[in-house]
Write a protein that holds these residues in place. Structure first.
Motif, PDB file in Angstrom:
ATOM      1  N   GLN A  45      44.947  37.855  21.246  1.00  0.00           N
ATOM      2  CA  GLN A  45      44.008  39.018  20.916  1.00  0.00           C
ATOM      3  C   GLN A  45      42.835  38.246  20.244  1.00  0.00           C
ATOM      4  OE1 GLN A  45      46.071  41.741  18.151  1.00  0.00           O
ATOM      5  NE2 GLN A  45      46.737  42.965  19.921  1.00  0.00           N
ATOM      6  N   ALA A  46      43.153  37.026  19.594  1.00  0.00           N
ATOM      7  CA  ALA A  46      41.967  36.280  18.946  1.00  0.00           C
ATOM      8  C   ALA A  46      41.288  35.493  19.977  1.00  0.00           C
ATOM      9  CB  ALA A  46      42.622  35.406  17.648  1.00  0.00           C
ATOM     10  N   CYS A  47      41.960  35.220  20.915  1.00  0.00           N
ATOM     11  CA  CYS A  47      41.462  34.237  21.973  1.00  0.00           C
ATOM     12  C   CYS A  47      40.496  35.374  22.996  1.00  0.00           C
ATOM     13  CB  CYS A  47      42.451  33.488  22.606  1.00  0.00           C
ATOM     14  SG  CYS A  47      41.585  32.494  24.081  1.00  0.00           S
ATOM     15  N   ARG A  48      41.155  36.288  23.014  1.00  0.00           N
ATOM     16  CA  ARG A  48      40.056  37.306  23.858  1.00  0.00           C
ATOM     17  C   ARG A  48      38.928  37.690  23.034  1.00  0.00           C
ATOM     18  NH1 ARG A  48      44.305  41.046  27.426  1.00  0.00           N
ATOM     19  NH2 ARG A  48      44.092  40.024  29.343  1.00  0.00           N
ATOM     20  N   ASP A  49      39.132  37.919  21.906  1.00  0.00           N
ATOM     21  CA  ASP A  49      37.877  38.247  21.097  1.00  0.00           C
ATOM     22  C   ASP A  49      36.982  37.416  21.284  1.00  0.00           C
ATOM     23  OD1 ASP A  49      36.575  40.101  19.313  1.00  0.00           O
ATOM     24  OD2 ASP A  49      37.009  38.457  17.771  1.00  0.00           O
ATOM     25  N   ALA A  50      37.375  35.953  21.043  1.00  0.00           N
ATOM     26  CA  ALA A  50      36.164  34.832  20.941  1.00  0.00           C
ATOM     27  C   ALA A  50      35.650  34.572  22.325  1.00  0.00           C
ATOM     28  CB  ALA A  50      37.110  33.727  20.620  1.00  0.00           C
ATOM     29  N   LEU A  51      36.599  34.851  23.378  1.00  0.00           N
ATOM     30  CA  LEU A  51      35.908  34.676  24.701  1.00  0.00           C
ATOM     31  C   LEU A  51      34.914  36.061  24.839  1.00  0.00           C
ATOM     32  CD1 LEU A  51      38.893  33.638  26.675  1.00  0.00           C
ATOM     33  CD2 LEU A  51      37.063  32.585  26.334  1.00  0.00           C
ATOM     34  N   ARG A  52      35.240  37.144  24.660  1.00  0.00           N
ATOM     35  CA  ARG A  52      34.277  38.439  24.727  1.00  0.00           C
ATOM     36  C   ARG A  52      33.100  38.032  24.067  1.00  0.00           C
ATOM     37  NH1 ARG A  52      38.968  41.375  24.194  1.00  0.00           N
ATOM     38  NH2 ARG A  52      38.723  41.897  21.845  1.00  0.00           N
ATOM     39  N   ARG A  53      33.011  37.474  22.628  1.00  0.00           N
ATOM     40  CA  ARG A  53      31.786  37.278  22.036  1.00  0.00           C
ATOM     41  C   ARG A  53      30.941  35.995  22.744  1.00  0.00           C
ATOM     42  NH1 ARG A  53      34.155  36.054  15.762  1.00  0.00           N
ATOM     43  NH2 ARG A  53      31.765  35.733  15.590  1.00  0.00           N
ATOM     44  N   ALA A  54      31.684  34.890  22.976  1.00  0.00           N
ATOM     45  CA  ALA A  54      30.928  33.996  23.990  1.00  0.00           C
ATOM     46  C   ALA A  54      30.412  34.648  25.201  1.00  0.00           C
ATOM     47  CB  ALA A  54      32.078  33.070  24.376  1.00  0.00           C
ATOM     48  N   ALA A  55      31.083  35.485  25.860  1.00  0.00           N
ATOM     49  CA  ALA A  55      30.454  36.014  27.075  1.00  0.00           C
ATOM     50  C   ALA A  55      29.270  36.879  26.669  1.00  0.00           C
ATOM     51  CB  ALA A  55      31.622  37.222  27.619  1.00  0.00           C
ATOM     52  N   ALA A  56      29.220  37.517  25.527  1.00  0.00           N
ATOM     53  CA  ALA A  56      28.295  38.449  25.167  1.00  0.00           C
ATOM     54  C   ALA A  56      27.051  37.563  24.736  1.00  0.00           C
ATOM     55  CB  ALA A  56      28.391  39.313  23.860  1.00  0.00           C
ATOM     56  N   LEU A  57      27.248  36.487  24.228  1.00  0.00           N
ATOM     57  CA  LEU A  57      26.038  35.534  23.942  1.00  0.00           C
ATOM     58  C   LEU A  57      25.622  34.938  25.193  1.00  0.00           C
ATOM     59  CD1 LEU A  57      24.826  33.775  21.604  1.00  0.00           C
ATOM     60  CD2 LEU A  57      26.493  32.236  21.640  1.00  0.00           C
ATOM     61  N   HIS A  58      26.423  34.660  26.184  1.00  0.00           N
ATOM     62  CA  HIS A  58      25.763  33.900  27.457  1.00  0.00           C
ATOM     63  C   HIS A  58      24.890  35.151  27.979  1.00  0.00           C
ATOM     64  CE1 HIS A  58      25.594  32.228  31.280  1.00  0.00           C
ATOM     65  NE2 HIS A  58      25.927  33.377  31.717  1.00  0.00           N
ATOM     66  N   SER A  59      25.420  36.315  27.996  1.00  0.00           N
ATOM     67  CA  SER A  59      24.598  37.537  28.594  1.00  0.00           C
ATOM     68  C   SER A  59      23.213  37.735  27.855  1.00  0.00           C
ATOM     69  CB  SER A  59      25.575  38.705  28.583  1.00  0.00           C
ATOM     70  OG  SER A  59      26.436  38.456  29.380  1.00  0.00           O
ATOM     71  N   HIS A  60      23.284  37.476  26.648  1.00  0.00           N
ATOM     72  CA  HIS A  60      22.055  37.629  25.929  1.00  0.00           C
ATOM     73  C   HIS A  60      20.989  36.490  25.916  1.00  0.00           C
ATOM     74  CE1 HIS A  60      19.280  38.482  22.369  1.00  0.00           C
ATOM     75  NE2 HIS A  60      19.498  37.173  21.844  1.00  0.00           N
ATOM     76  N   ILE A  61      21.360  35.364  26.209  1.00  0.00           N
ATOM     77  CA  ILE A  61      20.624  34.050  26.693  1.00  0.00           C
ATOM     78  C   ILE A  61      20.305  34.278  27.839  1.00  0.00           C
ATOM     79  CG2 ILE A  61      20.761  31.621  26.847  1.00  0.00           C
ATOM     80  CD1 ILE A  61      22.609  31.557  24.458  1.00  0.00           C
ATOM     81  N   SER A  62      20.987  34.627  28.984  1.00  0.00           N
ATOM     82  CA  SER A  62      20.516  34.686  30.344  1.00  0.00           C
ATOM     83  C   SER A  62      19.465  35.584  30.383  1.00  0.00           C
ATOM     84  CB  SER A  62      22.044  35.071  31.276  1.00  0.00           C
ATOM     85  OG  SER A  62      22.674  33.995  30.975  1.00  0.00           O
ATOM     86  N   THR A  63      19.469  36.875  29.593  1.00  0.00           N
ATOM     87  CA  THR A  63      18.415  37.974  29.702  1.00  0.00           C
ATOM     88  C   THR A  63      17.300  37.642  29.064  1.00  0.00           C
ATOM     89  OG1 THR A  63      19.157  39.126  27.919  1.00  0.00           O
ATOM     90  CG2 THR A  63      20.056  39.626  30.218  1.00  0.00           C
TER      91      THR A  63
END
Length: 307
Positions: A289-307
């Motif tokens: 659960q902790a790893c998935r949460d960290a990956l979701r946050r990383a994915a959200a950060l990447h999506s924010h940077i990409s846009t």
């Protein structure tokens, strides 16, 4: 009562295919594996293996035992998760497999978050393409994998595995040199002039290659694939130096501006799905659960940077 250790060896044989592969994975001698399975046959009272050339395959009764073993192991993993959830701190080792662009872009950020929140959790990361990582997850070589799915190429979804989306990763046509067409001409206008140009693609047998070939054929040409590699950074370099055309995902840029001309792809072909996969018995484990949460946050950060 059947011996659980021997049942696990039978299950390993189903997933790994040969006695030698089971022995190598578990650091046993092949003769020891064979002896244990012979003892299991004696316990069950029916043949469990039948020879097929130089290999063996499971009998119908062996398949029944493996199905029950999967259920037992899933329940044991849930027990492990419940024990871990009762503790105040995460420790132990979490084994992750990831394909290249997610390993370059999402994993380092997620590792930083995990180190900050759970300093005693040891995370082991292996670069592995989904075609190999998914069977390895089922064989319990990993606890979590990061996988991809291309448009029109859905992955198999075994009942014992559970998926969770991370992001949709936009795909583009990467041009080896500026094209005469513009975005307003439509996606195929940029694709068709590359019919006689060299291409770089992932190897035969990968989902990415199947998708890329289908896309070119939909534009009425068979691509001249001169370079084959799973290394998308090499794809980028070959396009930069005008050696090949390619299809590149946004993740390959790691939030930086693209270094080659890009064009949109046809509707319905514009993004691959990136997701995590775990065995169902591990979904409630705090480390998962902790790893998935960290990956979701990383994915959200990447999506924010990409846009």
């Amino acid at each position: 009562m059947f011996d659980l250790h021997r049942l696990r060896l039978l299950r390993e044989l189903k997933h790994r295919g040969t006695l030698a592969a089971v022995a190598q994975a578990l650091s046993y001698a092949p003769s020891s594996v064979s002896q244990q399975l012979s003892q299991l046959e004696a316990e069950v009272g029916v043949p469990l293996l039948e020879p097929v050339g130089r290999r063996v395959r499971l009998t119908e009764q062996a398949e029944i035992l493996v199905a029950h073993t999967e259920a037992l192991l899933q329940r044991l993993e849930r027990a492990e998760a419940d024990i871990a959830a009762s503790l105040t701190d995460l420790n132990g080792t979490l084994r992750i497999a990831s394909f290249q662009t997610a390993a370059l872009t999402l994993v380092p950020t997620a590792l930083g978050l995990l180190r900050e929140l759970h300093p005693h959790l040891r995370v082991h990361v292996t670069h592995m393409e989904p075609e190999k990582a998914l069977p390895a997850l089922q064989a319990r070589d990993f606890d979590l994998i990061i996988a991809e799915e291309y448009p029109g190429n859905p992955n198999a979804r075994p009942a014992e595995l559970q998926q969770e989306d991370l992001l949709d990763d936009t795909l583009h046509l990467a041009l080896p040199k500026p094209a005469d067409s513009t975005e307003t001409d439509g996606p195929m206008a940029a694709l068709r002039p590359l019919a006689d140009h060299p291409w770089v693609m992932e190897p035969e047998g990968t989902a990415a290659r199947h998708w890329a070939m289908s896309l070119c054929r939909s534009a009425a040409f068979e691509p001249d694939v001169r370079f084959e590699t799973t290394d998308l950074l090499l794809h980028v370099r070959l396009v930069e130096q005008h050696h090949a055309a390619a299809f590149l995902p946004d993740l390959v840029w790691s939030g930086r501006p693209p270094t080659v001309p890009l064009r949109h792809l046809p509707r319905g072909q514009r993004a691959r799905r990136v997701f995590t996969v775990v065995r169902r018995g591990r979904t409630r484990h705090p480390a998962i659960q902790a790893c998935r949460d960290a990956l979701r946050r990383a994915a959200a950060l990447h999506s924010h940077i990409s846009t």
